[in-house]
Design an enzyme around this catalytic site. Sequence first.
Site, PDB file in Angstrom:
ATOM      1  CB  SER A 142      -0.920   0.013   1.223  1.00  0.00           C
ATOM      2  OG  SER A 142      -0.175   0.180   2.413  1.00  0.00           O
ATOM      3  CG  HIS A 163      -3.690  -3.163   0.812  1.00  0.00           C
ATOM      4  ND1 HIS A 163      -4.374  -2.240   1.576  1.00  0.00           N
ATOM      5  CD2 HIS A 163      -2.597  -3.512   1.537  1.00  0.00           C
ATOM      6  CE1 HIS A 163      -3.713  -2.025   2.699  1.00  0.00           C
ATOM      7  NE2 HIS A 163      -2.642  -2.790   2.699  1.00  0.00           N
ATOM      8  CD  GLU A 175      -7.646  -0.374   0.453  1.00  0.00           C
ATOM      9  OE1 GLU A 175      -8.222   0.695   0.693  1.00  0.00           O
ATOM     10  OE2 GLU A 175      -6.426  -0.555   0.692  1.00  0.00           O
ATOM     11  CG  ASN A 213      -3.111   1.220   5.126  1.00  0.00           C
ATOM     12  OD1 ASN A 213      -3.776   0.905   6.110  1.00  0.00           O
ATOM     13  ND2 ASN A 213      -2.288   0.369   4.532  1.00  0.00           N
TER      14      ASN A 213
END
Length: 313
Positions: A142, A163, A175, A213
């Site tokens: 990420s 992710h 993700e 994130n």
Amino acid sequence: MIRKRDYKTMTRETSTQSSTATTHYDKKVAIVGAGSMGRSIAICLAMHHIPTVIQARSLDRQKRAIPLLEQSLVECGELFGWSDAERQELLSRIKVTVDNADIVSANLVIEASSGSLEEHKELYRDLDAVLSEETIIASITSSISITELGNATQRPSLVAGMHFFNPVPLIDLVEIVSSQHTSQETLEQIQELCDAMGKETVYVEDSPGYIVNRMLIPMINEAITELAQGIGSIEDIDRAMRIGASHPMGPLELADWIGLDTCLEILEGLFAEFMDSKYRPHPLLRRKVRAGQLGRKVGVGFYRYTPEEEEES
């Protein structure tokens, strides 16, 4: 240093708890990288009857990965109530290797390695030379640009982000990240694997931190700032967010689970990209990483984790 119970006390009702879950996914999956995330992803694949190869980057890492994988299965087994036979069955679906011949025929390779951008580019050039021309490469990063990783290969349309969130068997979200070149067919193939793993997905354009994130890690950084300024104790900061914001884990406890080195890496990537002070890592986080206090994976971070406490939980 506050002692902290293991996350095994958390439970959920989901079909992924069963090691006998069925799937019709019939493609070959390989994971490059035998670290904690690579092993966790492999266990989740095995739980859904998807045979998996983990490629370690050296013989030494292969030797270390096998007992660590077995230990991870024991921990998951205690959480999900697996028998010894079920654990052994799951282990039989995971092969740990260093041989390129074991991954060359994979339909999809999940890249779960650590290192700098340049180290990742070198790895992607190596994979590009070894893998079939049709093989998709999906990175779990990420903090590194998927577009740059794809540009290091001759197959940028087959490179995307996938992710996961730690611990992978417990957290449903993935993700799916599209670079400037990722094809729709590649995204559909990754979605097919996510469906087979029982995961919920969101689609994200290539951008530092993606959706989660980019919001989560600055919140953790702010919790570290509050701790450093003496606004609250470790336990009270975490308790406040669990109760006041209905978070399942407090931000400092979560940082230990993510890995303080990973939190620092993500913050540094966000700060380098946006040059916004809200992404500047707090010095306390840097000090913890320098001291090797990286969180649960090493037994100490903001909390201390001991075998005795794991047995209690």
